[in-house]
Design an enzyme around this catalytic site. Structure first.
Site, mmCIF file in Angstrom:
data_model
loop_
_atom_site.group_PDB
_atom_site.id
_atom_site.type_symbol
_atom_site.label_atom_id
_atom_site.label_comp_id
_atom_site.label_asym_id
_atom_site.label_seq_id
_atom_site.Cartn_x
_atom_site.Cartn_y
_atom_site.Cartn_z
ATOM 1 N N VAL A 64 0.822 -1.225 0.000
ATOM 2 C CA VAL A 64 0.000 0.000 0.000
ATOM 3 C C VAL A 64 0.850 1.266 0.000
ATOM 4 C CG1 VAL A 64 -2.057 -1.041 1.030
ATOM 5 C CG2 VAL A 64 -0.304 -0.043 2.539
ATOM 6 N N SER A 142 -9.090 1.412 14.956
ATOM 7 C CA SER A 142 -8.733 0.677 16.175
ATOM 8 C C SER A 142 -9.320 1.418 17.354
ATOM 9 C CB SER A 142 -7.213 0.616 16.330
ATOM 10 O OG SER A 142 -6.871 0.162 17.611
ATOM 11 N N TYR A 155 1.349 3.908 16.543
ATOM 12 C CA TYR A 155 0.212 3.177 15.962
ATOM 13 C C TYR A 155 -1.101 3.903 16.260
ATOM 14 C CZ TYR A 155 -3.333 -0.497 15.521
ATOM 15 O OH TYR A 155 -4.457 -1.213 15.198
ATOM 16 N N SER A 158 -1.449 6.962 14.258
ATOM 17 C CA SER A 158 -1.784 6.680 12.845
ATOM 18 C C SER A 158 -3.267 6.395 12.694
ATOM 19 C CB SER A 158 -0.946 5.510 12.310
ATOM 20 O OG SER A 158 -1.370 4.257 12.828
ATOM 21 N N LYS A 159 -3.833 5.671 13.654
ATOM 22 C CA LYS A 159 -5.256 5.327 13.555
ATOM 23 C C LYS A 159 -6.146 6.548 13.825
ATOM 24 C CE LYS A 159 -4.952 0.939 12.480
ATOM 25 N NZ LYS A 159 -5.508 0.388 11.235
HETATM 26 N N1 LIG Z 1 -5.689 -7.617 15.787
HETATM 27 C C1 LIG Z 1 -6.143 -6.637 16.546
HETATM 28 O O1 LIG Z 1 -6.273 -6.776 17.784
HETATM 29 C C2 LIG Z 1 -6.530 -5.320 15.932
HETATM 30 C C3 LIG Z 1 -7.181 -4.386 16.744
HETATM 31 C C4 LIG Z 1 -7.543 -3.163 16.191
HETATM 32 C C5 LIG Z 1 -7.266 -2.881 14.871
HETATM 33 N N2 LIG Z 1 -6.616 -3.811 14.103
HETATM 34 C C6 LIG Z 1 -6.335 -3.439 12.709
HETATM 35 O O2 LIG Z 1 -6.862 -4.423 11.842
HETATM 36 C C7 LIG Z 1 -6.106 -4.454 10.634
HETATM 37 C C8 LIG Z 1 -5.724 -5.899 10.314
HETATM 38 O O3 LIG Z 1 -4.928 -6.398 11.372
HETATM 39 P P1 LIG Z 1 -4.809 -7.964 11.706
HETATM 40 O O4 LIG Z 1 -4.809 -8.087 13.174
HETATM 41 O O5 LIG Z 1 -5.760 -8.729 10.892
HETATM 42 O O6 LIG Z 1 -3.290 -8.208 11.226
HETATM 43 P P2 LIG Z 1 -2.615 -9.330 10.322
HETATM 44 O O7 LIG Z 1 -1.144 -9.082 10.483
HETATM 45 O O8 LIG Z 1 -3.134 -10.668 10.642
HETATM 46 O O9 LIG Z 1 -3.060 -8.891 8.858
HETATM 47 C C9 LIG Z 1 -2.594 -7.688 8.294
HETATM 48 C C10 LIG Z 1 -2.313 -7.896 6.815
HETATM 49 O O10 LIG Z 1 -1.839 -6.648 6.277
HETATM 50 C C11 LIG Z 1 -0.781 -6.948 5.381
HETATM 51 N N3 LIG Z 1 0.097 -5.796 5.205
HETATM 52 C C12 LIG Z 1 0.987 -5.282 6.084
HETATM 53 N N4 LIG Z 1 1.662 -4.275 5.532
HETATM 54 C C13 LIG Z 1 1.188 -4.135 4.266
HETATM 55 C C14 LIG Z 1 1.513 -3.282 3.184
HETATM 56 N N5 LIG Z 1 2.504 -2.361 3.270
HETATM 57 N N6 LIG Z 1 0.819 -3.401 2.034
HETATM 58 C C15 LIG Z 1 -0.145 -4.350 1.902
HETATM 59 N N7 LIG Z 1 -0.466 -5.213 2.881
HETATM 60 C C16 LIG Z 1 0.189 -5.111 4.058
HETATM 61 C C17 LIG Z 1 -0.060 -8.125 6.016
HETATM 62 O O11 LIG Z 1 0.745 -8.837 5.077
HETATM 63 C C18 LIG Z 1 -1.216 -8.949 6.542
HETATM 64 O O12 LIG Z 1 -1.662 -9.902 5.596
HETATM 65 C C19 LIG Z 1 -4.897 -3.545 10.844
HETATM 66 O O13 LIG Z 1 -5.155 -2.297 10.230
HETATM 67 C C20 LIG Z 1 -4.854 -3.392 12.354
HETATM 68 O O14 LIG Z 1 -4.285 -2.177 12.754
HETATM 69 C C21 LIG Z 1 -6.241 -5.023 14.596
#
Ligand SMILES: NC(=O)c1ccc[n+]([C@@H]2O[C@H](COP(=O)([O-])OP(=O)(O)OC[C@H]3O[C@@H](n4cnc5c(N)ncnc54)[C@H](O)[C@@H]3O)[C@@H](O)[C@H]2O)c1
Length: 255
Positions: A64, A142, A155, A158-159
């Protein structure tokens, strides 16, 4: 089907893992064609398995941070499936660092993926949504948007930017019938989150055990978040824009 998306085409960043993968699963189960975009090549295998199961899905290896990658993915959606109706900005990274521990390089890395990545993805995808005459953008924020924990300093910031971007674009593109909303997950047991916990030396069952202490008695699953995203993507949400939907099992009660 919960909310039919037949005839709709969606592009999901971060769609190879965790929350993004669950969203791609829900969308395809509800009839959408999906372009899974991810920097990791593992989405290739996922897309191939889902194609064999009869789902309309393509994979684009996309960082991205690279506008050319994003342009290629949007072109794929238009050429293969005829247009673009839904964009989900889910790609994200969440390395831990307090204010004192955050180097310029780490700050830039987190902002580049989590905030600038959303900016660029929207910039590339919005013209395709406008060509279609309407659309829905769902950003994955988030709970940390609203302050965040000390070790998620950059982080959380950013959110916060993603939340403001959501409201700004909702106002700007309402005239094009493009809705822009943001889902704020609480704590989700994803591949990415489990890897961070492992790096920090936590025992394998720590997330599950800690989950019992949360108001609803467990951490969220990726599908808990996908269900909310599906609703916001659907026509049933056609008057909802510029809003935040927190899916945290009551975690915010503790703040
Ligand atoms: N897991 C949590 O507790 C949680 C809580 C709040 C918010 N989030 C948000 O949810 C979203 C997904 O997180 P997740 O927990 O499923 O993580 P995850 O690591 O399981 O999945 C994230 C995906 O994003 C991809 N990614 C990372 N950098 C990238 C880039 N530069 N270009 C394209 N793809 C890229 C990774 O390869 C991965 O497949 C994120 O934005 C995270 O901040 C997660």
């Amino acid at each position: 089907m919960n909310y039919p998306l037949s005839g709709k085409v969606a592009l999901i960043t971060g769609g190879s893992s965790g929350i993004g993968k669950a969203i791609a699963d829900r969308f395809t189960e509800n009839g959408a064609a999906v372009v899974i975009c991810d920097v990791s090549p593992k989405g290739e295998q996922l897309a191939s398995e889902w194609q064999q199961a009869g789902k309309k899905v393509e994979f684009a290896q996309v960082d991205v941070r690279q506008t050319a990658d994003l342009e290629r993915a949007v072109s794929l959606a238009e050429e293969r499936f005829g247009g673009l109706d839904i964009l989900v900005n889910c790609a994200g990274i969440f390395p831990r660092a307090t204010l004192a521990d955050t180097t310029d390089a780490l700050w830039d890395q987190i902002m580049d993926v989590n905030l600038k990545g959303v900016f660029h993805t929207c910039q590339v995808a919005v013209p395709a949504l406008i060509r279609r005459g309407s659309g829905a953008i769902i950003n994955i924020g988030s709970l940390n948007t609203f302050g965040g924990t000390p070790e998620l300093f950059a982080y959380s910031t950013s959110k916060g930017g993603v939340a403001t971007l959501t409201r700004n674009l909702a106002r700007t593109f309402a005239k094009h019938k493009i809705r822009v909303n943001c889902v704020h997950p609480g704590w989700v047991a994803t591949e990415g989150e489990m890897a961070v916990q492992q790096q920090q030396g936590m025992p394998d069952n720590w997330v599950e055990t800690e989950g019992h202490r949360l108001p609803m008695g467990r951490v969220q699953t990726p599908d808990d978040i996908a269900a909310a995203v599906l609703f916001l993507a659907s026509d049933d949400a056609n008057q909802i824009t510029g809003q935040f939907l927190t899916v945290d099992g009551g975690l915010s009660f503790r703040y």
